[in-house]
Design an enzyme around this catalytic site. Structure first.
Site, mmCIF file in Angstrom:
data_model
loop_
_atom_site.group_PDB
_atom_site.id
_atom_site.type_symbol
_atom_site.label_atom_id
_atom_site.label_comp_id
_atom_site.label_asym_id
_atom_site.label_seq_id
_atom_site.Cartn_x
_atom_site.Cartn_y
_atom_site.Cartn_z
ATOM 1 N N TYR A 55 -11.393 -46.106 -24.120
ATOM 2 C CA TYR A 55 -10.825 -46.918 -24.880
ATOM 3 C C TYR A 55 -10.046 -46.394 -25.657
ATOM 4 O O TYR A 55 -9.478 -45.716 -26.552
ATOM 5 C CB TYR A 55 -11.455 -47.752 -26.151
ATOM 6 C CG TYR A 55 -12.867 -48.419 -25.797
ATOM 7 C CD1 TYR A 55 -12.733 -48.768 -24.950
ATOM 8 C CD2 TYR A 55 -13.878 -48.398 -26.821
ATOM 9 C CE1 TYR A 55 -14.202 -49.232 -24.266
ATOM 10 C CE2 TYR A 55 -15.318 -50.109 -25.821
ATOM 11 C CZ TYR A 55 -15.622 -49.604 -24.984
ATOM 12 O OH TYR A 55 -16.240 -50.792 -25.194
ATOM 13 N N PHE A 212 -11.963 -67.407 -24.429
ATOM 14 C CA PHE A 212 -12.213 -68.837 -24.007
ATOM 15 C C PHE A 212 -12.859 -70.017 -24.740
ATOM 16 O O PHE A 212 -12.397 -70.989 -25.451
ATOM 17 C CB PHE A 212 -12.400 -68.570 -22.925
ATOM 18 C CG PHE A 212 -12.585 -69.844 -21.812
ATOM 19 C CD1 PHE A 212 -10.984 -70.041 -21.501
ATOM 20 C CD2 PHE A 212 -14.350 -71.082 -21.949
ATOM 21 C CE1 PHE A 212 -11.896 -71.778 -21.153
ATOM 22 C CE2 PHE A 212 -13.613 -71.973 -21.481
ATOM 23 C CZ PHE A 212 -12.721 -72.533 -20.423
#
Length: 334
Positions: A55, A212
């Site tokens: 990351y 979402f």
């Protein structure tokens, strides 16, 4: 907050995925904002923080170490090896490389310990199984790190039940981290049950379906150029348009349950098994607090059944990964 068992550790039922404070969803937030999110999570009772060498090519581990290092005794620290940034061409530009060789795993661990400002990582995952290296060899290297006192427990990410069982025969596996949400149900094929049988936790990343299921519809045309969702088939315009049709009924169920859409997604996961620990990520303190509120949401059998029927592998349009990304994981697929 409720707690759940993660190998030898008792952790908050909802952890924090730290990835998007440094990586993957466009331009990361300013350091001071990222610091506020991490400290707010700690203050709210989160005791599982999840990062990785990949990351931000080390930036996320550095951030976590800087902000949380002085609070090290208050939480369980998870990080990952086996996939990281490497200067392949010798031009100073790092590219993502999957490498599960024992020597690489050990070197990555030493670098992670320095960045995280700690002498031990509680849970250390193999981020991807390097299919050029037998899983037994990679887990063998991790078991040597356990014996050396560098890590306390071993995890795997994005593996099949068969690979999990092979790895567990070498050394007990405390956790499998994989994508699991209403719209990604692959763990239900075999890994969820294998974890239950072996006593491993199932750590669910992207539990709100990469945003979402968070409420407002995502405008895929407005996603930043480096947002990883641009390469995901479910966010391609046609598939996304089809998936948006699922949201009105989903939002209606959330309203009926007296919670937000994000809380509904997380609460659904928490109801799927006591060994499941979702790790939502966010760059917002307000969203963090909203997510953690899912801990108090109780869903009845009827609501759970309606959610199962509404959003599942048959009703969602598009694969979760591109062909290239799918080739790099070992998870079962429907």
């Amino acid at each position: 907050m409720q707690t759940r068992q993660l190998g030898p550790f008792t952790v908050s039922a909802i952890g924090l995925g730290c990835m998007n404070l440094s990586h993957a969803y466009g331009v990361p937030p300013p350091p001071e904002q990222a610091e506020r999110v991490l400290l707010a999570a700690l203050d709210a009772g989160v005791t599982l923080f999840d990062t990785a060498a990949l990351y931000g090519f080390g930036a996320n581990e550095t951030l976590v170490g800087k902000v949380l290092g002085q609070h090290r005794s208050r939480f369980t620290l998870a990080s990952k090896c086996g996939m990281q940034g490497v200067d392949v061409a010798g031009d100073g530009k790092l590219v993502r490389v999957i490498d599960g060789r024992p020597a690489t795993i050990k070197a990555t661990c030493e670098a992670s310990l320095r960045r995280l400002q700690t002498d031990v990582i509680d849970l250390y995952y193999l981020h991807r199984w390097d299919k050029k290296v037998p899983i037994e060899d990679s887990v063998g290297a991790l078991s040597e790190l356990v014996r050396a006192g560098k890590i306390r427990a071993i995890g795997l990410s994005e593996v099949s039940s068969a690979t999990l069982r092979r790895a567990h025969a070498v050394h007990p596996i405390s956790a499998v981290q994989t994508e699991y949400s209403l719209w990604t149900r692959n763990p239900e094929i075999a890994v969820l049950q294998a974890c239950r049988e072996l006593g491993a936790a199932l750590v669910a990343f992207s539990p709100v379906a990469r945003g979402f299921l968070c409420g407002a519809a995502i405008d895929v045309n407005a996603l930043e150029a480096k947002d990883i969702r641009r390469a995901m088939p479910r966010f391609a315009p046609d598939n996304h348009a089809a998936n948006l049709k699922l949201l009105p009924a989903y939002h209606a169920i959330a309203q009926e349950a007296g919670c937000t859409p994000a809380q509904l997604a997380l609460a659904w996961l928490l109801h799927q098994g006591e060994h499941i620990i979702p790790i939502p990520g966010t760059t917002s303190v307000a969203h963090l607090q909203e997510d953690l509120g899912a801990d108090k949401v109780t869903l009845g059998a009827d609501v759970l059944a309606r959610l199962q029927a509404l959003i599942n592998q048959k009703t969602v349009a598009g694969a979760r990964y591109s062909a290239q990304s799918a080739s790099e994981v070992d998870t079962e697929t429907f």
